[in-house]
Design an enzyme around this catalytic site. Structure first.
Site, short mmCIF file in Angstrom:
data_model
loop_
_atom_site.label_atom_id
_atom_site.label_comp_id
_atom_site.label_asym_id
_atom_site.label_seq_id
_atom_site.Cartn_x
_atom_site.Cartn_y
_atom_site.Cartn_z
N GLU A 51 0.64 -1.27 -0.02
CA GLU A 51 -0.37 0.31 -0.46
C GLU A 51 0.96 1.38 0.20
O GLU A 51 2.05 1.36 0.07
CB GLU A 51 -0.94 0.33 1.62
CG GLU A 51 -1.81 -0.94 1.31
CD GLU A 51 -3.09 -1.34 1.82
OE1 GLU A 51 -2.69 -0.61 3.37
OE2 GLU A 51 -3.65 -1.97 2.23
N GLU A 62 -1.61 -9.86 -6.39
CA GLU A 62 -1.85 -10.32 -7.57
C GLU A 62 -0.95 -10.21 -8.46
O GLU A 62 -0.60 -11.11 -9.47
CB GLU A 62 -2.73 -11.45 -7.91
CG GLU A 62 -4.47 -10.66 -7.80
CD GLU A 62 -5.11 -9.93 -6.95
OE1 GLU A 62 -4.32 -9.60 -5.41
OE2 GLU A 62 -6.21 -10.79 -6.70
N CYS A 95 -9.95 -8.07 -7.71
CA CYS A 95 -10.11 -6.32 -7.93
C CYS A 95 -10.50 -6.93 -9.64
O CYS A 95 -9.94 -7.48 -10.50
CB CYS A 95 -9.49 -5.40 -7.25
SG CYS A 95 -8.13 -5.46 -8.62
N1 THU Z 1 -6.81 -6.21 -2.48
C1 THU Z 1 -5.80 -7.42 -2.89
O1 THU Z 1 -3.77 -7.19 -2.74
N2 THU Z 1 -5.49 -8.63 -3.74
C2 THU Z 1 -7.06 -8.38 -4.57
O2 THU Z 1 -7.63 -9.27 -5.07
C3 THU Z 1 -8.23 -7.50 -3.38
C4 THU Z 1 -7.82 -6.35 -2.76
C5 THU Z 1 -5.22 -5.52 -0.69
C6 THU Z 1 -5.74 -3.74 -2.01
C7 THU Z 1 -5.03 -3.19 -1.01
O3 THU Z 1 -4.20 -3.82 -0.13
C8 THU Z 1 -6.20 -4.31 0.09
O4 THU Z 1 -5.98 -5.10 -0.35
C9 THU Z 1 -7.46 -3.04 0.63
O5 THU Z 1 -7.93 -2.94 -1.16
#
Ligand code: THU
Length: 141
Positions: A51, A62, A95
């Site tokens: 993040e 991913e 996502c």
């Molecule tokens: N996130 C992922 O790493 N992969 C996903 O498939 C969904 C969301 C992360 C992004 C962010 O750091 C946190 O999860 C919350 O959205």
């Protein structure tokens, strides 16, 4: 409908993804995600969500794993499975942005193994992103 995957491949991919999840950098969401790209030759490319205080610059686990694999010369024909794991109550399904990236970087029927340690589901990108926009759409007459 669940896609079938060799049990040993599944276990290796999940183990690597859960280990990567420990390296998630998620001081804002506190939501930890790990992923692993497993190649036919057995090579593992783990990734975690990273993040940023400028939230839009966050990289999902991913994509971290896929970009690590591609950065090391891997291409879609080399990839046998992808695992995506989280510490959430529900399974983390990729996502929308990650579905688009997965659809370009892995083959259509490669198993995508989802787990949160309690539940598990195995899907492929044709199920997660039907009618994907692709490089085919960019080919003009
Ligand atoms: N996130 C992922 O790493 N992969 C996903 O498939 C969904 C969301 C992360 C992004 C962010 O750091 C946190 O999860 C919350 O959205």
């Amino acid at each position: 409908m669940d896609i079938t995957v060799n049990e040993a491949i599944k276990q290796r991919a999940l183990e690597s993804a859960f280990a990567a999840m420990q390296h998630a950098y998620a001081p804002y969401s506190h939501y930890h995600v790990g992923a692993c790209v497993l190649c036919h030759d057995g090579t593992l490319y783990p990734g975690a969500n990273i993040e940023n205080a400028s939230f839009g610059l966050t990289n999902c686990a991913e994509r971290s794993a896929l970009f690590a694999a591609y950065s090391n010369g891997v291409r879609k024909a080399d990839i046998a499975a992808v695992a995506i794991v989280s510490d959430g109550e529900r399974l983390a399904t990729p996502c929308g942005a990650c579905r688009q990236v997965l659809s370009e970087l892995i083959d259509l029927h490669i198993p995508i193994i989802l787990s949160n340690g309690k539940e598990q589901q195995i899907l492929d990108i044709s199920q997660l992103l039907p009618l994907a926009f692709s490089n085919e759409d960019l080919h003009h007459a």
